[in-house]
Design an enzyme around this catalytic site. Sequence first.
Site, short mmCIF file in Angstrom:
data_model
loop_
_atom_site.label_atom_id
_atom_site.label_comp_id
_atom_site.label_asym_id
_atom_site.label_seq_id
_atom_site.Cartn_x
_atom_site.Cartn_y
_atom_site.Cartn_z
N CYS A 123 0.80 -1.22 0.00
CA CYS A 123 0.00 0.00 0.00
C CYS A 123 0.84 1.28 0.00
CB CYS A 123 -0.95 0.00 1.19
SG CYS A 123 -1.97 -1.49 1.29
N HIS A 262 -3.51 6.81 1.99
CA HIS A 262 -3.88 5.49 1.49
C HIS A 262 -5.32 5.20 1.91
CE1 HIS A 262 -4.27 1.29 0.85
NE2 HIS A 262 -4.05 0.93 2.10
N ASN A 293 -10.20 -0.84 -0.59
CA ASN A 293 -8.75 -0.76 -0.43
C ASN A 293 -8.09 -1.37 -1.67
OD1 ASN A 293 -6.04 -1.14 0.19
ND2 ASN A 293 -6.43 -1.83 2.28
#
Length: 337
Positions: A123, A262, A293
């Site tokens: 990420c 993020h 996500n």
Amino acid sequence: MPAKIKPAQGSPYARIVGVGGYRPHRVVPNEEILQHIDSSDEWIRSRSGIATRHWAGSQETVTQMSLEASGKALAAAGLTPQDVDAVVISTVSHFKQTPSVAAEIAHRLGAGKAAAFDISAACAGFGYGLTIAKGLVVEGSARHVLVVGVERLSDLTDLTDRSTAFLFGDGAGAAIVGPSDTPEIGPTVWGSEGDKHETITQTLPWDVYRFTPAEQVGKFPAIRQEGQTVFRWAVYEMAKVAQQALDAAGISAADLDVFIPHQANLRIIDSMVKTLGLPEHVTVARDVETTGNTSAASIPLAMERMLATGQARSGDTALVIGFGAGLVYAATVVTLP
């Protein structure tokens, strides 16, 4: 007397000159996830903020999604594929160990003999790629660098795992980094905490298939995480990293226009906003609500959507921070293209 190496002839600074994104056609609401786990739409939204996510179809491969996002980024930058000198792809969901997917993307994009390589920073991958690209431009090894964060995390999702089944989405986000006469990408604050490498991990290594009969392996590998541990780390430690990035850029929270963290979890985002003391005028990316996500793709996807919808404008000052499996992180301040 030893020969002297010629000094690099790069640009004084670097900047993002264009961004692009690609979201798969299929939209998956929480109701579909609930067919596999004992939960509720209310619980998923309260824990993550996620209402829907996009999952890729069979034709929406890592390569194809990257090409779509890259084409949009090039168009936004007013460049052609021939202008790209290097291609950096960040992904954890391209299942071929070698060759790099970056080389295939460079070829299919029409970037000629551009340098091409993959990185794996989960990420934080876009931040790592952006930092590499900036270095290449300033050092003089490339004039324009294509950075892509791309994931098909639906391939690594255990639909029966109540703690993760609802989290992940697919997509690609791309940015073109090029030369600048003024600082448009600040110093990167990045690092790793490898002592926490088991907190987000793949359930099985690939080599288990080499040494174990298929019928004994069971489920295909998936991403698992220690949710509470990761949540606490992200909320408390990553807010410190974000502040360090502001300090390194020589600005305060009051100087920001946009915050693009993020897109892991809405509660993490809101907690970071509070801890950093961001003023009300700072627009905060909350793309996670409809995208889920998407790991390395989440920051450029959110950036592209904010610019497209008018939530952010060209020239805005944005704080970006990525964090995830490793555990790794990267934060910097950029001027939006």
